[in-house]
Motif scaffolding. Structure first.
Motif, PDB file in Angstrom:
ATOM      1  N   VAL A 493      -6.664   7.000  -6.690  1.00 25.08           N
ATOM      2  CA  VAL A 493      -5.797   6.230  -5.798  1.00 25.08           C
ATOM      3  C   VAL A 493      -4.493   6.976  -5.547  1.00 25.08           C
ATOM      4  N   CYS A 494      -3.956   7.613  -6.595  1.00 22.16           N
ATOM      5  CA  CYS A 494      -2.688   8.329  -6.468  1.00 22.16           C
ATOM      6  C   CYS A 494      -2.595   9.348  -7.587  1.00 22.16           C
ATOM      7  N   GLY A 533     -11.005   6.198   0.939  1.00 24.48           N
ATOM      8  CA  GLY A 533     -10.070   5.737   1.969  1.00 24.48           C
ATOM      9  C   GLY A 533      -8.729   5.281   1.453  1.00 24.48           C
ATOM     10  N   LEU A 534      -8.547   5.220   0.114  1.00 24.79           N
ATOM     11  CA  LEU A 534      -7.254   4.815  -0.440  1.00 24.79           C
ATOM     12  C   LEU A 534      -6.640   6.004  -1.166  1.00 24.79           C
ATOM     13  N   ARG A 535      -5.702   6.654  -0.533  1.00 25.69           N
ATOM     14  CA  ARG A 535      -4.974   7.768  -1.123  1.00 25.69           C
ATOM     15  C   ARG A 535      -3.491   7.570  -0.831  1.00 25.69           C
ATOM     16  N   PHE A 545       1.333  -1.133   0.340  1.00 24.00           N
ATOM     17  CA  PHE A 545      -0.059  -1.541   0.520  1.00 24.00           C
ATOM     18  C   PHE A 545      -0.372  -2.799  -0.288  1.00 24.00           C
ATOM     19  N   LEU A 546       0.099  -2.860  -1.522  1.00 19.64           N
ATOM     20  CA  LEU A 546      -0.176  -4.026  -2.361  1.00 19.64           C
ATOM     21  C   LEU A 546       0.622  -5.244  -1.912  1.00 19.64           C
ATOM     22  N   ARG A 547       1.777  -5.006  -1.303  1.00 21.41           N
ATOM     23  CA  ARG A 547       2.616  -6.116  -0.884  1.00 21.41           C
ATOM     24  C   ARG A 547       2.129  -6.760   0.407  1.00 21.41           C
ATOM     25  N   ASP A 548       1.855  -5.950   1.444  1.00 18.70           N
ATOM     26  CA  ASP A 548       1.493  -6.529   2.739  1.00 18.70           C
ATOM     27  C   ASP A 548       0.245  -5.893   3.353  1.00 18.70           C
ATOM     28  N   GLY A 549      -0.496  -5.118   2.535  1.00 20.52           N
ATOM     29  CA  GLY A 549      -1.751  -4.568   3.034  1.00 20.52           C
ATOM     30  C   GLY A 549      -1.593  -3.400   3.973  1.00 20.52           C
ATOM     31  N   THR A 550      -0.422  -2.747   3.990  1.00 16.45           N
ATOM     32  CA  THR A 550      -0.214  -1.604   4.871  1.00 16.45           C
ATOM     33  C   THR A 550      -1.078  -0.443   4.423  1.00 16.45           C
ATOM     34  N   ALA A 551      -1.890   0.075   5.313  1.00 13.53           N
ATOM     35  CA  ALA A 551      -2.798   1.170   4.975  1.00 13.53           C
ATOM     36  C   ALA A 551      -2.010   2.456   4.796  1.00 13.53           C
ATOM     37  N   PRO A 552      -2.465   3.342   3.912  1.00 12.94           N
ATOM     38  CA  PRO A 552      -1.755   4.612   3.729  1.00 12.94           C
ATOM     39  C   PRO A 552      -1.811   5.467   4.978  1.00 12.94           C
ATOM     40  N   VAL A 553      -0.711   6.144   5.242  1.00  6.66           N
ATOM     41  CA  VAL A 553      -0.642   7.007   6.416  1.00  6.66           C
ATOM     42  C   VAL A 553      -1.379   8.309   6.100  1.00  6.66           C
TER      43      VAL A 553
END
Length: 697
Positions: A493-494, A533-535, A545-553
């Motif tokens: 993930v990171c 898809g999650l990096r 992303f965890l707060r409002d679901g914003t996808a990683p750029v």
């Protein structure tokens, strides 16, 4: 004749003890001459000396010699000849052994042994100059030698700004003192282990009744009780304040000690203060490099409303800090020869330190927890109100209070923020499992985690524990949190850097936790499937992303190696470049694996080289970057921009690949143009159909 001898015996028994050797001989000779024939024998028998001695005195009187100089018994040159007079080569041979430049026989055993008098005498005898150890000592003293200890005067290479910084610190101290502002010198004293351990020095006690201490103190275990004195010395009032900690000497502990001094003494001694000057050395818990030190000082400035100025002494000059020889040296002399058996003994001994010049010291025990591994990110550091000075801004800076005209604001709750971050990472989208599944895995691995931790501590201690469980330092992350961050990392993930920024934990600590827990997962056969898809490359992206679901750029694609491998840039055809990469591939991989093996100390864990993530730059790209650099087409900064990595990564690639290219016989043809920017280099690439090298390798 017997009557004459009796009278002589009575007379000389009274007189001779008051005369020296020459005077006795002459007195006996004068009496023998007065007796006439047979006088020499009569005097010798009466006194009990040799007739030769009396006769030599008679010869001296008859020769009419002048009296000896005052204080001398024999004439100059008289007496037995010394070893140096009998052997003129003795002194040069001795000086060749003891002179500092170590002249003489390079194979001499004395080159590597102690140059004691006995060893010197043995070596001279071996060289054909028989001599005794006392004679060697006399000859050394006659030639200006004496026993000398090491003198700590060499300071090594001095920083070019050393003297400038000293003068600047002096100016700052005078300016603050003239304005009535507090000036303190701070530092950590040497950690002291508690117990019946020997301490240097002697103390008055009844004869034959010394304090009994253990005979071996070289190992007491990492969990043995210890005292960590952190001192604050007030240069203006000649007063000391020592905070005795029991946990770790961290930057948080250092600032907490200053905070406790201000609350106990500083605020009362300087009720109208608006500024505080701190002089500290360049390393230790108050190092100018530590972000946590500056972050904690910022919190202290906000709490007290003081503008805190810090001036660090240059590296290697901490002995010039006033606290070293005005406070710490006095404390050391005060507890000389006294075992530090408890924290109470340490605190009371420090508090009883006094000097005739007026020094007074206060001391308190600090039982707070100061865990190691806390990290402050660069983004947080940029938000702090730190103003570097124009003179050596790295060592001199002022931290302004955030709200100087408002009520004091407490510092950050780092422990609460860390707990919230751990709870956030437990999101099923990151772990790939439900909360119940994660709890089940945590419970299943908990005994093995505890056993592994206890085994590690056993090896550190060298035996059984000395304190009750939980008595040691507190960990920043629990076993459950360690398992959670390992799962998130293995899910790709990171990277570890993002976890470090998110949790506020040192990257080295994160790496150690992941390495240990990862081995535990493999031993229990638990495989973690990487996510797709999650990096996330920053902590802010992950939190968003965890707060409002914003996808990683997604990260932009870097220039294709196809474009950079154009013959006009490499000086060789694409086929030649491909053959070169293929020839170097095996040796390149072997070299890197050997280095990684040495760093790990064993076999590597499953996954890509350097971790579970793909390399930042592939082996083929490393070769390509090195070829471009060796042709002097551009510098490292341009290559870093082209491959979208750091200049350090490019530098490491050059260090690895350049020797392999030289071994392969590669000789680069210098480029005709050197490009200063990545854009200029990309614009100069000819179209695809122009694949003709300007020079062929």
């Amino acid at each position: 004749m017997s009557e004459v001898e009796d009278r002589l015996r009575e007379r000389f028994e009274v007189l001779l003890p008051h005369l020296n050797e020459r005077q006795r001989r002459l007195a006996l000779a004068a009496e023998a001459r007065s007796l006439g024939h047979g006088g020499v024998r009569a005097v010798a028998r009466a006194v009990g000396v040799s007739e030769t001695t009396v006769r030599r005195g008679v010869f001296e009187l008859e020769a009419g010699e002048h009296p000896a100089p005052t204080g001398r018994i024999r004439r100059p040159g008289g007496g037995r000849k010394g070893a140096d007079a009998l052997n003129p080569q003795l002194v040069p041979a001795l000086l060749a052994l003891v002179e500092p430049d170590e002249r003489g026989d390079p194979e001499s055993p004395l080159r590597w042994t102690t140059k004691s008098l006995r060893h010197l005498a043995e070596e001279l005898t071996r060289k054909g100059h028989p001599v005794s150890a006392p004679t060697v000592g006399r000859l050394l003293r006659d030639n200006g030698f004496s026993l000398q200890a090491n003198a700590k005067t060499l300071e090594g290479e001095q920083h070019p700004d050393r003297d400038v910084q000293f003068r600047y610190i002096n100016e700052q101290v005078k300016a603050h003192q003239d304005a009535g502002e507090p000036v303190i010198s701070v530092d950590s004293k040497k950690k002291e282990q508690l117990g019946q351990l020997p301490t240097p020095g002697r103390e008055w006690r009844p004869q034959g009744d010394p304090v009994r201490v253990v005979d071996h103190s070289f190992f007491t275990g990492p969990n043995a009780e210890r005292a960590i004195p952190y001192g604050i010395y007030d240069l203006t009032t000649d007063a000391g304040w020592v905070n005795v900690g029991v946990d770790h000497d961290t930057a948080a502990f250092a600032v907490a000690s200053i905070r406790r001094w201000w609350q106990a003494r500083g605020a009362a001694d300087y009720p109208h203060a608006s500024r505080l000057l701190i002089t500290a050395d360049a390393g230790g818990s108050n190092s100018y490099r530590y972000r946590l030190w500056k972050a904690e000082l910022a919190a202290l400035a906000t709490e007290t409303g003081l503008a805190i100025t810090v001036c660090h002494f240059p590296p290697g000059t901490s002995k010039w800090n006033k606290i070293e020889h005005r406070l710490f040296s006095q404390i050391t002399m005060n507890w000389r020869g006294r075992p530090l058996t408890s924290h109470e003994v340490v605190v009371k001994t420090i508090a009883s330190t006094r000097t005739r010049t007026g020094l007074r010291v206060d001391a308190e025990l600090d039982v707070g927890d100061y865990p190691i591994g806390i990290s402050v990110g660069r983004d947080e550091l940029r938000t702090l109100p730190i103003r570097p000075h124009a003179q050596c801004g790295t060592w001199n800076y002022t931290i302004e209070p955030t709200h100087a005209d408002a009520a004091p604001v407490p510092g950050r709750d780092r422990e609460g923020e860390r707990a919230a971050a751990v709870a956030m990472l437990a999101d099923p989208r990151l772990t790939g499992m439900t909360g119940d599944e994660l709890d089940e895995l945590t419970a299943r691995l908990a005994p093995a985690q505890a056993a592994r931790a206890e085994q590690r501590r056993w090896h550190q201690r060298g035996g059984r524990r000395r304190n009750a469980p939980g008595a040691g330092g507190r960990r920043l992350l629990s076993d459950a949190a360690a398992l959670l961050i390992t799962v998130v990392y293995l899910r790709q993930v990171c990277p570890q850097r993002v976890l470090s920024d998110l949790l506020g934990v040192n990257p080295n600590s994160i790496g150690e936790i992941i390495a240990e827990t990862r081995m535990l997962l493999d031993e229990h056969g638990h495989h973690v499937t990487p996510t797709i898809g999650l990096r996330f490359s920053t902590a802010a992206d992950l939190a968003g992303f965890l707060r409002d679901g914003t996808a990683p750029v997604p990260t932009p694609n870097r220039p294709l190696p196809e474009a950079l491998s154009h013959p006009a840039l490499t000086g060789m055809s694409r086929r030649q470049l491909g053959d070169l990469v293929e020839r170097l591939a095996v040796r390149q991989a072997a070299m890197v694996e050997r280095r990684r093996y040495a760093q790990r100390g064993g076999e590597r864990m499953p996954g890509g080289r350097g971790g579970i993530f793909l390399q930042k730059i592939t082996d083929a790209e490393r070769v390509l970057a090195t070829v471009l650099h060796m042709r002097q087409l551009c510098n490292r900064a341009v290559l870093a921009e082209l491959f979208q990595v750091s200049p350090r990564t490019i530098g490491n690639a050059l260090l690895d690949v350049r020797p392999l290219l030289e071994q392969d016989g590669y000789t680069p043809a210098p480029a005709t143009i050197r490009y200063r920017t990545a854009a200029a280099l990309l614009a100069a690439i000819p179209p695809r159909e122009g694949d003709t090298p300007e020079s062929t390798h």
